[in-house]
Design a protein around this motif. Structure first.
Motif, PDB file in Angstrom:
ATOM      1  N   ILE A 191       0.753  -1.010   0.128  1.00  0.00           N
ATOM      2  CA  ILE A 191      -0.114  -0.357   0.189  1.00  0.00           C
ATOM      3  C   ILE A 191       0.614   1.175   0.085  1.00  0.00           C
ATOM      4  CG2 ILE A 191      -1.922   1.318   1.011  1.00  0.00           C
ATOM      5  CD1 ILE A 191      -3.034  -1.281   2.364  1.00  0.00           C
ATOM      6  N   VAL A 192       0.846   2.263  -1.450  1.00  0.00           N
ATOM      7  CA  VAL A 192       1.240   3.363  -1.087  1.00  0.00           C
ATOM      8  C   VAL A 192       0.179   4.713  -1.311  1.00  0.00           C
ATOM      9  CG1 VAL A 192       2.267   5.019  -2.253  1.00  0.00           C
ATOM     10  CG2 VAL A 192       3.039   2.926  -2.316  1.00  0.00           C
ATOM     11  N   ASP A 193       0.121   5.496   0.165  1.00  0.00           N
ATOM     12  CA  ASP A 193      -0.504   6.782   0.622  1.00  0.00           C
ATOM     13  C   ASP A 193      -0.487   8.082   1.334  1.00  0.00           C
ATOM     14  OD1 ASP A 193      -4.431   6.372   0.258  1.00  0.00           O
ATOM     15  OD2 ASP A 193      -3.141   7.775   1.611  1.00  0.00           O
ATOM     16  N   ARG A 194      -0.387   8.913   0.562  1.00  0.00           N
ATOM     17  CA  ARG A 194      -0.406   9.712   1.625  1.00  0.00           C
ATOM     18  C   ARG A 194      -0.336   9.557   3.057  1.00  0.00           C
ATOM     19  NH1 ARG A 194       0.029  14.151  -3.063  1.00  0.00           N
ATOM     20  NH2 ARG A 194       0.515  12.482  -4.228  1.00  0.00           N
ATOM     21  N   ASN A 195      -1.600   9.321   3.712  1.00  0.00           N
ATOM     22  CA  ASN A 195      -2.236   9.549   5.071  1.00  0.00           C
ATOM     23  C   ASN A 195      -0.877   8.205   5.494  1.00  0.00           C
ATOM     24  OD1 ASN A 195      -3.327   9.510   7.432  1.00  0.00           O
ATOM     25  ND2 ASN A 195      -4.698   8.964   6.312  1.00  0.00           N
ATOM     26  N   TYR A 196       0.193   8.312   5.861  1.00  0.00           N
ATOM     27  CA  TYR A 196       1.012   7.337   6.543  1.00  0.00           C
ATOM     28  C   TYR A 196       0.331   6.921   7.667  1.00  0.00           C
ATOM     29  CZ  TYR A 196       2.866  10.858  10.283  1.00  0.00           C
ATOM     30  OH  TYR A 196       2.254  11.851  10.892  1.00  0.00           O
ATOM     31  N   ARG A 197      -0.306   7.485   8.471  1.00  0.00           N
ATOM     32  CA  ARG A 197      -0.395   7.281   9.548  1.00  0.00           C
ATOM     33  C   ARG A 197      -1.605   6.181   9.447  1.00  0.00           C
ATOM     34  NH1 ARG A 197       0.309   9.016  14.223  1.00  0.00           N
ATOM     35  NH2 ARG A 197       0.799  11.662  14.284  1.00  0.00           N
ATOM     36  N   ALA A 198      -2.812   5.749   8.500  1.00  0.00           N
ATOM     37  CA  ALA A 198      -3.992   5.092   8.154  1.00  0.00           C
ATOM     38  C   ALA A 198      -2.421   4.194   6.985  1.00  0.00           C
ATOM     39  CB  ALA A 198      -4.709   5.682   7.145  1.00  0.00           C
ATOM     40  N   VAL A 199      -1.774   4.108   6.530  1.00  0.00           N
ATOM     41  CA  VAL A 199      -0.493   3.312   6.175  1.00  0.00           C
ATOM     42  C   VAL A 199      -0.731   2.338   7.058  1.00  0.00           C
ATOM     43  CG1 VAL A 199       1.741   2.811   5.002  1.00  0.00           C
ATOM     44  CG2 VAL A 199      -0.183   4.567   3.981  1.00  0.00           C
ATOM     45  N   LEU A 200       0.157   2.987   8.240  1.00  0.00           N
ATOM     46  CA  LEU A 200       0.523   2.687   9.473  1.00  0.00           C
ATOM     47  C   LEU A 200       0.140   1.526   9.896  1.00  0.00           C
ATOM     48  CD1 LEU A 200       3.560   4.757  10.579  1.00  0.00           C
ATOM     49  CD2 LEU A 200       3.827   2.881   8.997  1.00  0.00           C
ATOM     50  N   GLY A 201      -1.789   1.719  10.171  1.00  0.00           N
ATOM     51  CA  GLY A 201      -2.519   1.270  10.995  1.00  0.00           C
ATOM     52  C   GLY A 201      -2.881   0.706   9.789  1.00  0.00           C
ATOM     53  N   HIS A 202      -3.041  -0.072   8.654  1.00  0.00           N
ATOM     54  CA  HIS A 202      -3.121  -1.556   8.023  1.00  0.00           C
ATOM     55  C   HIS A 202      -2.507  -1.998   7.202  1.00  0.00           C
ATOM     56  CE1 HIS A 202      -6.883   1.584   8.257  1.00  0.00           C
ATOM     57  NE2 HIS A 202      -7.733   0.213   7.740  1.00  0.00           N
ATOM     58  N   THR A 203      -1.348  -2.025   8.089  1.00  0.00           N
ATOM     59  CA  THR A 203      -0.124  -2.546   7.287  1.00  0.00           C
ATOM     60  C   THR A 203       1.015  -3.840   8.681  1.00  0.00           C
ATOM     61  OG1 THR A 203       1.192  -0.757   7.378  1.00  0.00           O
ATOM     62  CG2 THR A 203       0.588  -1.562   5.188  1.00  0.00           C
ATOM     63  N   ASP A 204       0.955  -4.713   7.884  1.00  0.00           N
ATOM     64  CA  ASP A 204       2.101  -5.611   9.163  1.00  0.00           C
ATOM     65  C   ASP A 204       3.290  -4.690   9.137  1.00  0.00           C
ATOM     66  OD1 ASP A 204       0.121  -8.027   9.963  1.00  0.00           O
ATOM     67  OD2 ASP A 204       0.784  -8.100   7.479  1.00  0.00           O
ATOM     68  N   ARG A 205       4.160  -4.758   8.145  1.00  0.00           N
ATOM     69  CA  ARG A 205       5.321  -3.687   7.779  1.00  0.00           C
ATOM     70  C   ARG A 205       5.659  -2.591   6.776  1.00  0.00           C
ATOM     71  NH1 ARG A 205       8.170  -7.057   5.338  1.00  0.00           N
ATOM     72  NH2 ARG A 205       9.460  -5.692   4.667  1.00  0.00           N
ATOM     73  N   ALA A 206       6.348  -1.680   7.147  1.00  0.00           N
ATOM     74  CA  ALA A 206       6.969  -0.747   6.734  1.00  0.00           C
ATOM     75  C   ALA A 206       7.869   0.230   6.578  1.00  0.00           C
ATOM     76  CB  ALA A 206       5.477   0.520   6.910  1.00  0.00           C
ATOM     77  N   VAL A 207       7.812   0.068   5.361  1.00  0.00           N
ATOM     78  CA  VAL A 207       9.466   0.464   4.237  1.00  0.00           C
ATOM     79  C   VAL A 207       9.170   1.687   3.866  1.00  0.00           C
ATOM     80  CG1 VAL A 207       9.637  -1.572   3.765  1.00  0.00           C
ATOM     81  CG2 VAL A 207       9.479   0.005   1.897  1.00  0.00           C
ATOM     82  N   VAL A 208      10.422   2.993   4.180  1.00  0.00           N
ATOM     83  CA  VAL A 208      10.146   4.498   3.649  1.00  0.00           C
ATOM     84  C   VAL A 208      11.488   4.071   2.538  1.00  0.00           C
ATOM     85  CG1 VAL A 208      11.418   6.091   4.452  1.00  0.00           C
ATOM     86  CG2 VAL A 208       9.592   5.149   5.482  1.00  0.00           C
ATOM     87  N   MET A 209      11.092   4.961   1.209  1.00  0.00           N
ATOM     88  CA  MET A 209      12.231   4.761   0.117  1.00  0.00           C
ATOM     89  C   MET A 209      13.094   6.938   0.548  1.00  0.00           C
ATOM     90  SD  MET A 209      10.568   3.285  -3.461  1.00  0.00           S
ATOM     91  CE  MET A 209      11.900   3.272  -3.701  1.00  0.00           C
ATOM     92  N   GLU A 210      13.399   6.408   0.364  1.00  0.00           N
ATOM     93  CA  GLU A 210      14.735   7.960  -0.151  1.00  0.00           C
ATOM     94  C   GLU A 210      15.407   8.410  -1.759  1.00  0.00           C
ATOM     95  OE1 GLU A 210      14.054  10.364   1.655  1.00  0.00           O
ATOM     96  OE2 GLU A 210      15.580  12.050   1.291  1.00  0.00           O
ATOM     97  N   LYS A 211      14.719   8.734  -2.500  1.00  0.00           N
ATOM     98  CA  LYS A 211      15.666   9.183  -3.921  1.00  0.00           C
ATOM     99  C   LYS A 211      16.405   7.149  -4.170  1.00  0.00           C
ATOM    100  CE  LYS A 211      17.999  13.324  -2.623  1.00  0.00           C
ATOM    101  NZ  LYS A 211      18.465  13.248  -1.474  1.00  0.00           N
ATOM    102  N   GLY A 212      15.169   6.678  -3.998  1.00  0.00           N
ATOM    103  CA  GLY A 212      15.382   5.441  -5.565  1.00  0.00           C
ATOM    104  C   GLY A 212      16.089   3.968  -4.484  1.00  0.00           C
ATOM    105  N   ASN A 213      15.871   4.407  -3.131  1.00  0.00           N
ATOM    106  CA  ASN A 213      16.359   3.358  -2.085  1.00  0.00           C
ATOM    107  C   ASN A 213      15.394   3.084  -0.993  1.00  0.00           C
ATOM    108  OD1 ASN A 213      18.885   1.544  -1.851  1.00  0.00           O
ATOM    109  ND2 ASN A 213      20.185   3.944  -2.737  1.00  0.00           N
TER     110      ASN A 213
END
Ligand SMILES: Nc1ncnc2c1ncn2[C@@H]1O[C@H](COP(=O)(O)OP(=O)(O)O)[C@@H](O)[C@H]1O
Ligand SMILES: [Mg+2]
Length: 236
Positions: A191-213
Motif C-alpha cells: 500500500i502506497v498512500d500519502r496518509n502515512y498514519r492510515a498506512v501504518l494502521g493497515h499494515t504489518d510492516r512498512a518501508v520508507v523510500m528515499e531517492k530510489g532506496n
C-alpha cells in the motif's frame, strides 16, 4: 519461510535518470506492507518495475522463488498480482458490471474466492450503479471499481498506489474499510498512500523510500511511534 515476492538489488532508469538504486524488498504470503516516502522518491517506479512495465537495468524480482524479472505485466498479473495504478484505469465505455465481469478469473492456485457477488457485497455503491457506464461514476466510485476489478482476478497480492488520492473523506474512509477487509481475507497487500498514519494502521510492516532506496523498514506499530524517523524521512 520463503517470501512470496522478493526484490533484490533493483535498479531502474527513465532515460538517463537513475531512479531505483538497489531496492531490496520482500513480502511474505498474507503480509500487509506499507510503502512510504515523499513525492518523487520512486514508489510508483518500484511498483511499475516489479509489475514489468519498466525494465530494470539490474536486479531481480522473484515470485514464489521464480525469477519473473521484466516479464510482461499480463504475465505477472496472472501469477497473482493485482495492481490498482495511480489514476485508476477503468473502461469508461463499459458498465460497472462489464468492467467487473471482464476481469473475472481464477487465481493462480485455482481459487475463486472473489466473485461478482462478493465484490458487490464489499462495495454496495457499485451494486447500486451496476449498469452505469464507467464514465458516469464519481472519482470515488471509479476507484472502487478499479479495486473491484483487481479483486475479480483473485490475486495473492494486491498493490494499491495512492488509492485515496483526491477523494472526499467519506469515500476515503470507505476505501480503508475495504482495504481492511481485503487484508482480513488473507490477500497480501502493498500500500502506497500519502496518509502515512492510515498506512501504518493497515499494515504489518512498512518501508520508507528515499531517492530510489529503502532507507528504513520496520513493524508498522513501531514506526508509528518513531517520530524522529517519520520527521526525517517523511517531513511530518
Ligand atoms: N515516465 C517518467 N519519465 C521520466 N521520469 C519520470 C517518469 N515517471 C517518474 N519520473 C521521475 O522518477 C522519479 C520517481 O518518480 P515516482 O516513482 O513516480 O515517485 P513516487 O511514486 O514516489 O512519487 C521522480 O523524479 C519522477 O519525476
Ligand atoms: Mg507515485
Amino acid at each position: 519461510m520463503k517470501p512470496m515476492l522478493q526484490i533484490d538489488g533493483l535498479h531502474s532508469y527513465y532515460g538517463d535518470s537513475h531512479i531505483l538504486r538497489g531496492v531490496e524488498l520482500s513480502i511474505a504470503a498474507g503480509q500487509a506492507v506499507g510503502l512510504l516516502g515523499r513525492n518523487g522518491m520512486g514508489k510508483t517506479t518500484l511498483i511499475r518495475t516489479l509489475m514489468g512495465y519498466v525494465k530494470p537495468a539490474a536486479g531481480h524480482v522473484r515470485w514464489n522463488g521464480h525469477d519473473v524479472t521484466a516479464q510482461a505485466p499480463e504475465r505477472i498479473a496472472r501469477l497473482g498480482v493485482g495492481y490498482v495504478p495511480e489514476g485508476r484505469g477503468v473502461f469508461p465505455n463499459l458498465s460497472v458490471r462489464e468492467n467487473l465481469v471482464m476481469s473475472e478469473r481464477a487465481g493462480a492456485g485455482g481459487q475463486r474466492a472473489w466473485t461478482l457477488d462478493r465484490v458487490l457485497q464489499l462495495f454496495p455503491r457499485l451494486a447500486e450503479r451496476l449498469h452505469h457506464g464507467g464514465m458516469q461514476l464519481s472519482g470515488g466510485e471509479q476507484q472502487m471499481l478499479a479495486i473491484g476489478r483487481a479483486l475479480m482476478t483473485n490475486p495473492a497480492l494486491l498493490i494499491l498506489d495512492e488509492a485515496t488520492e483526491g477523494l472526499a473523506p467519506l469515500v476515503v474512509a470507505e476505501i480503508w474499510r475495504v482495504i481492511a477487509e481485503v487484508r482480513a481475507s488473507g490477500i497480501s497487500t502493498l500500500i502506497v498512500d500519502r496518509n502515512y498514519r492510515a498506512v501504518l494502521g493497515h499494515t504489518d510492516r512498512a518501508v520508507v523510500m528515499e531517492k530510489g532506496n529503502i532507507v528504513l523498514s520496520g513493524e508498522s506499530t513501531v514506526l508509528a511511534g518513531d517520530h524522529s524517523a517519520l520527521a526525517r524521512w517523511l517531513g511530518v
